[in-house]
Enzyme design. Structure first.
Site, PDB file in Angstrom:
ATOM      1  N   ILE A 124     128.407  76.845  13.541  1.00 44.02           N
ATOM      2  CA  ILE A 124     127.996  78.258  13.503  1.00 44.02           C
ATOM      3  C   ILE A 124     126.782  78.488  14.413  1.00 44.02           C
ATOM      4  O   ILE A 124     126.763  79.431  15.206  1.00 44.02           O
ATOM      5  CB  ILE A 124     127.685  78.691  12.046  1.00 44.02           C
ATOM      6  CG1 ILE A 124     128.961  78.592  11.199  1.00 44.02           C
ATOM      7  CG2 ILE A 124     127.119  80.107  12.005  1.00 44.02           C
ATOM      8  CD1 ILE A 124     128.749  78.752   9.698  1.00 44.02           C
TER       9      ILE A 124
ATOM     10  N   GLU B 247     121.446  83.883  -5.843  1.00 44.77           N
ATOM     11  CA  GLU B 247     122.592  84.784  -5.652  1.00 44.77           C
ATOM     12  C   GLU B 247     123.704  84.557  -6.679  1.00 44.77           C
ATOM     13  O   GLU B 247     124.519  85.446  -6.921  1.00 44.77           O
ATOM     14  CB  GLU B 247     123.155  84.654  -4.231  1.00 44.77           C
ATOM     15  CG  GLU B 247     123.836  83.325  -3.944  1.00 44.77           C
ATOM     16  CD  GLU B 247     124.464  83.292  -2.556  1.00 44.77           C
ATOM     17  OE1 GLU B 247     123.759  83.588  -1.578  1.00 44.77           O
ATOM     18  OE2 GLU B 247     125.667  82.970  -2.462  1.00 44.77           O
TER      19      GLU B 247
ATOM     20  N   ASP C  85     121.958  87.147   4.263  1.00 44.91           N
ATOM     21  CA  ASP C  85     123.315  87.244   3.704  1.00 44.91           C
ATOM     22  C   ASP C  85     123.424  86.336   2.477  1.00 44.91           C
ATOM     23  O   ASP C  85     124.448  86.328   1.803  1.00 44.91           O
ATOM     24  CB  ASP C  85     124.333  86.822   4.777  1.00 44.91           C
ATOM     25  CG  ASP C  85     125.780  87.021   4.317  1.00 44.91           C
ATOM     26  OD1 ASP C  85     126.075  88.109   3.786  1.00 44.91           O
ATOM     27  OD2 ASP C  85     126.600  86.093   4.478  1.00 44.91           O
TER      28      ASP C  85
ATOM     29  N   THR D 268     121.733  83.290   7.286  1.00 46.00           N
ATOM     30  CA  THR D 268     123.146  83.328   6.870  1.00 46.00           C
ATOM     31  C   THR D 268     123.580  81.937   6.408  1.00 46.00           C
ATOM     32  O   THR D 268     124.769  81.659   6.322  1.00 46.00           O
ATOM     33  CB  THR D 268     124.077  83.784   8.027  1.00 46.00           C
ATOM     34  OG1 THR D 268     123.858  82.915   9.133  1.00 46.00           O
ATOM     35  CG2 THR D 268     123.837  85.218   8.430  1.00 46.00           C
ATOM     36  N   SER D 269     122.592  81.052   6.125  1.00 47.42           N
ATOM     37  CA  SER D 269     122.983  79.672   5.778  1.00 47.42           C
ATOM     38  C   SER D 269     123.075  79.519   4.255  1.00 47.42           C
ATOM     39  O   SER D 269     124.148  79.734   3.679  1.00 47.42           O
ATOM     40  CB  SER D 269     122.035  78.662   6.410  1.00 47.42           C
ATOM     41  OG  SER D 269     120.728  78.783   5.896  1.00 47.42           O
ATOM     42  N   ARG D 270     121.984  79.172   3.613  1.00 44.44           N
ATOM     43  CA  ARG D 270     121.946  79.111   2.160  1.00 44.44           C
ATOM     44  C   ARG D 270     120.610  79.684   1.700  1.00 44.44           C
ATOM     45  O   ARG D 270     119.574  79.460   2.351  1.00 44.44           O
ATOM     46  CB  ARG D 270     122.098  77.665   1.656  1.00 44.44           C
ATOM     47  CG  ARG D 270     123.525  77.129   1.701  1.00 44.44           C
ATOM     48  CD  ARG D 270     124.459  77.823   0.713  1.00 44.44           C
ATOM     49  NE  ARG D 270     125.821  77.316   0.761  1.00 44.44           N
ATOM     50  CZ  ARG D 270     126.814  77.850   1.475  1.00 44.44           C
ATOM     51  NH1 ARG D 270     126.596  78.918   2.229  1.00 44.44           N
ATOM     52  NH2 ARG D 270     128.030  77.339   1.433  1.00 44.44           N
TER      53      ARG D 270
ATOM     54  N   CYS E 163     121.334  75.886   9.276  1.00 44.02           N
ATOM     55  CA  CYS E 163     121.366  74.493   8.810  1.00 44.02           C
ATOM     56  C   CYS E 163     121.946  74.464   7.397  1.00 44.02           C
ATOM     57  O   CYS E 163     121.929  75.478   6.705  1.00 44.02           O
ATOM     58  CB  CYS E 163     119.952  73.919   8.822  1.00 44.02           C
ATOM     59  SG  CYS E 163     118.790  74.970   7.941  1.00 44.02           S
ATOM     60  N   PRO E 164     122.437  73.320   6.952  1.00 43.41           N
ATOM     61  CA  PRO E 164     122.893  73.241   5.554  1.00 43.41           C
ATOM     62  C   PRO E 164     121.686  73.173   4.618  1.00 43.41           C
ATOM     63  O   PRO E 164     120.567  72.907   5.078  1.00 43.41           O
ATOM     64  CB  PRO E 164     123.683  71.936   5.515  1.00 43.41           C
ATOM     65  CG  PRO E 164     123.135  71.113   6.628  1.00 43.41           C
ATOM     66  CD  PRO E 164     122.609  72.049   7.668  1.00 43.41           C
TER      67      PRO E 164
ATOM     68  N   ASP F 109     117.450  70.770  15.897  1.00 40.19           N
ATOM     69  CA  ASP F 109     118.516  70.097  15.145  1.00 40.19           C
ATOM     70  C   ASP F 109     118.252  68.597  15.264  1.00 40.19           C
ATOM     71  O   ASP F 109     117.911  68.114  16.354  1.00 40.19           O
ATOM     72  CB  ASP F 109     119.889  70.444  15.767  1.00 40.19           C
ATOM     73  CG  ASP F 109     121.049  70.073  14.840  1.00 40.19           C
ATOM     74  OD1 ASP F 109     121.800  70.976  14.450  1.00 40.19           O
ATOM     75  OD2 ASP F 109     121.210  68.865  14.526  1.00 40.19           O
TER      76      ASP F 109
ATOM     77  N   HIS G  29     126.509  87.779   0.846  1.00 42.03           N
ATOM     78  CA  HIS G  29     127.281  86.585   1.222  1.00 42.03           C
ATOM     79  C   HIS G  29     128.671  86.961   1.742  1.00 42.03           C
ATOM     80  O   HIS G  29     129.696  86.563   1.170  1.00 42.03           O
ATOM     81  CB  HIS G  29     127.383  85.606   0.046  1.00 42.03           C
ATOM     82  CG  HIS G  29     127.533  84.185   0.510  1.00 42.03           C
ATOM     83  ND1 HIS G  29     126.897  83.132  -0.080  1.00 42.03           N
ATOM     84  CD2 HIS G  29     128.261  83.651   1.518  1.00 42.03           C
ATOM     85  CE1 HIS G  29     127.226  82.010   0.532  1.00 42.03           C
ATOM     86  NE2 HIS G  29     128.063  82.303   1.519  1.00 42.03           N
TER      87      HIS G  29
HETATM   88  P1  NAI Z   1     127.639  72.243  10.562  1.00 40.47           P
HETATM   89  O1  NAI Z   1     127.673  71.079   9.655  1.00 40.47           O
HETATM   90  O2  NAI Z   1     128.645  72.359  11.659  1.00 40.47           O
HETATM   91  O3  NAI Z   1     126.183  72.374  11.232  1.00 40.47           O
HETATM   92  C1  NAI Z   1     124.987  72.209  10.550  1.00 40.47           C
HETATM   93  C2  NAI Z   1     123.965  71.744  11.569  1.00 40.47           C
HETATM   94  O4  NAI Z   1     122.684  71.729  10.920  1.00 40.47           O
HETATM   95  C3  NAI Z   1     124.241  70.324  12.096  1.00 40.47           C
HETATM   96  O5  NAI Z   1     124.184  70.315  13.519  1.00 40.47           O
HETATM   97  C4  NAI Z   1     123.093  69.510  11.494  1.00 40.47           C
HETATM   98  O6  NAI Z   1     122.697  68.427  12.331  1.00 40.47           O
HETATM   99  C5  NAI Z   1     122.017  70.563  11.377  1.00 40.47           C
HETATM  100  N1  NAI Z   1     120.934  70.191  10.473  1.00 40.47           N
HETATM  101  C6  NAI Z   1     120.994  69.371   9.380  1.00 40.47           C
HETATM  102  N2  NAI Z   1     119.754  69.230   8.859  1.00 40.47           N
HETATM  103  C7  NAI Z   1     118.917  69.983   9.628  1.00 40.47           C
HETATM  104  C8  NAI Z   1     117.509  70.224   9.603  1.00 40.47           C
HETATM  105  N3  NAI Z   1     116.727  69.660   8.677  1.00 40.47           N
HETATM  106  N4  NAI Z   1     116.990  71.038  10.556  1.00 40.47           N
HETATM  107  C9  NAI Z   1     117.778  71.601  11.496  1.00 40.47           C
HETATM  108  N5  NAI Z   1     119.105  71.385  11.576  1.00 40.47           N
HETATM  109  C10 NAI Z   1     119.675  70.601  10.645  1.00 40.47           C
HETATM  110  O7  NAI Z   1     127.700  73.524   9.603  1.00 40.47           O
HETATM  111  P2  NAI Z   1     128.150  74.998   9.979  1.00 40.47           P
HETATM  112  O8  NAI Z   1     129.623  75.144   9.793  1.00 40.47           O
HETATM  113  O9  NAI Z   1     127.566  75.388  11.276  1.00 40.47           O
HETATM  114  O10 NAI Z   1     127.457  75.828   8.799  1.00 40.47           O
HETATM  115  C11 NAI Z   1     126.043  75.924   8.698  1.00 40.47           C
HETATM  116  C12 NAI Z   1     125.703  76.471   7.341  1.00 40.47           C
HETATM  117  O11 NAI Z   1     126.107  77.847   7.259  1.00 40.47           O
HETATM  118  C13 NAI Z   1     126.484  75.797   6.196  1.00 40.47           C
HETATM  119  O12 NAI Z   1     125.856  74.641   5.754  1.00 40.47           O
HETATM  120  C14 NAI Z   1     126.496  76.858   5.147  1.00 40.47           C
HETATM  121  O13 NAI Z   1     125.357  76.644   4.330  1.00 40.47           O
HETATM  122  C15 NAI Z   1     126.330  78.161   5.916  1.00 40.47           C
HETATM  123  N6  NAI Z   1     127.523  79.014   5.805  1.00 40.47           N
HETATM  124  C16 NAI Z   1     127.351  80.304   5.398  1.00 40.47           C
HETATM  125  C17 NAI Z   1     128.436  81.156   5.291  1.00 40.47           C
HETATM  126  C18 NAI Z   1     128.269  82.588   4.926  1.00 40.47           C
HETATM  127  O14 NAI Z   1     129.265  83.225   4.540  1.00 40.47           O
HETATM  128  N7  NAI Z   1     127.078  83.155   5.011  1.00 40.47           N
HETATM  129  C19 NAI Z   1     129.789  80.662   5.516  1.00 40.47           C
HETATM  130  C20 NAI Z   1     129.852  79.305   6.029  1.00 40.47           C
HETATM  131  C21 NAI Z   1     128.755  78.515   6.121  1.00 40.47           C
END
Ligand code: NAI
Length: 337
Positions: A155, A264, A259, A233-235, A206-207, A175, A296
């Site tokens: 994302i 939540e 978001d 938009t993460s958590r 980030c997650p 990252d 969300h």
């Molecule tokens: P992904 O796993 O592809 O990317 C996460 C990135 O964060 C990775 O590159 C990882 O190395 C990096 N990361 C891990 N720890 C970190 C730190 N301490 N500092 C900086 N970067 C760090 O995950 P994706 O698919 O990009 O999703 C990201 C987040 O978005 C998900 O974990 C989820 O929480 C959130 N999300 C939110 C949605 C929504 O509806 N608002 C829907 C889908 C995901």
């Protein structure tokens, strides 16, 4: 396989029924959120399917196993709501949908930025009231601004591309695993300190992990540019909400779009319009003229919902077949970092 699908909304039913048109699985739609109070509903189901605010803690895992459940299929990417330590001790296997549509969430983050910067919800309401005053609706050009992206996975990378190539922003990113492809496209990977110091907009992708829990706290805000826009938009727990409220009051935080929200689980995805909301922190957020909140909905596009339903059922088929499933979350691996 018999699947108990918790936290069912009408859209889950629509997309899962479509994905299961061959009736490969027997999906039972339950409206309850999975928790210690509702876990008995899963008795006799070899598989449960859960979403972001279902609670999969140690007690739920133990009782799922006691009731004969073997598989947990998350119909989302994040798995911070699952107690991985308890999962490791159990015989349960967990799958998720890591990459259904990075565009859905990245584009929603951009929508939040545009809506907040140009005050669209407020402008819309004004025009409907016959009030055409522009007072307070001033925004800024995104072109040339510095956008800090924390987390450049699927994302974050998509979002960085839109901001850089769509708006002509300078993108700095942080990252632990910088992407060479992104670097080659002009994204600068920097330490968190520099990202905080230089960004006009900070966007979180980030997650939620122990490292990112309350990453944006009072001390982080102090190190940011005065008037920064923060987008999450993460958590929810990546932001310390009371600290950001203080930042909004002092003007250190210029604006905020979220978001996702720390608490939540008690609010989002439900129609509470006839109730008194008990969460005073959330209600305080809604009083600011420079805060935009959505419930969300980043994932909520036709494409993402189709992919989520199809991939979730594929994951269950894969587990059922006994094959190695590439979407399986192995607690040992995740916990080892
Ligand atoms: P992904 O796993 O592809 O990317 C996460 C990135 O964060 C990775 O590159 C990882 O190395 C990096 N990361 C891990 N720890 C970190 C730190 N301490 N500092 C900086 N970067 C760090 O995950 P994706 O698919 O990009 O999703 C990201 C987040 O978005 C998900 O974990 C989820 O929480 C959130 N999300 C939110 C949605 C929504 O509806 N608002 C829907 C889908 C995901």
């Amino acid at each position: 396989m018999k699947i108990a699908l918790f936290s069912t909304k009408s859209f889950d039913r629509r997309f899962f029924e479509r994905a299961n048109r061959e009736e490969t699985h027997e999906v039972h739609f339950l409206e309850s959120r999975l928790s210690a109070e509702t876990v008995d509903l899963a008795r006799g189901y070899p598989c449960v399917c859960v979403f972001v605010n279902d609670i999969v803690d140690a007690e739920v895992i133990r009782r799922l196993e006691e009731g004969g459940t073997r598989f947990i299929a998350l119909r989302c990417a994040g798995f911070n709501n699952v107690d991985l330590r308890a999962l490791r001790e159990s015989g349960l296997r967990l799958v998720h949908v890591p990459a259904y549509s990075p565009h859905a969430v990245a584009e929603h983050a951009v929508a939040l930025i545009l809506g907040l910067n140009r005050h669209l919800p407020w402008a819309y309401n004004r025009v409907r009231d016959g009030n055409f005053s522009l007072s307070g609706l001033e925004g800024f050009d995104l072109h040339g601004k510095t956008v800090g992206v924390i987390g450049t996975g699927r994302i974050g990378a998509t979002f960085a591309g839109i901001m850089r190539h769509g708006f002509g922003c300078r993108v700095v990113a942080h990252d632990p695993f910088p992407s060479e492809r992104l670097r080659a496209s002009g994204v600068e990977f920097v330490a968190l300190e520099r990202l905080f110091a230089e960004s006009d907009i900070v966007s979180l992708h980030c997650p939620l992990t122990p490292e990112t829990d309350h990453l944006i706290d009072a001390s982080a805000l102090e190190r940011m540019k005065r008037g920064v826009m923060i987008v999450n938009t993460s958590r929810g727990r990546v932001i310390d909400t009371p600290a950001v409220i203080e930042g909004l009051k002092s003007g250190r935080v210029g604006s905020l779009a979220i978001d996702v929200y720390e608490q939540e689980g008690d609010l989002f995805f439900e129609d509470l319009s006839d109730r008194v909301i008990q969460d005073d922190v959330f209600e305080r957020l809604l009083t600011f003229p420079n805060v935009l909140v959505t419930g969300h909905q980043g994932f909520f596009t036709e494409e993402a919902l189709t992919a989520i339903a199809e991939e979730t059922l594929d994951n269950v088929s894969c587990l059922e077949s006994g094959e190695t499933c590439e979407k399986e979350i192995i607690p040992e691996r995740v916990m080892a970092g």
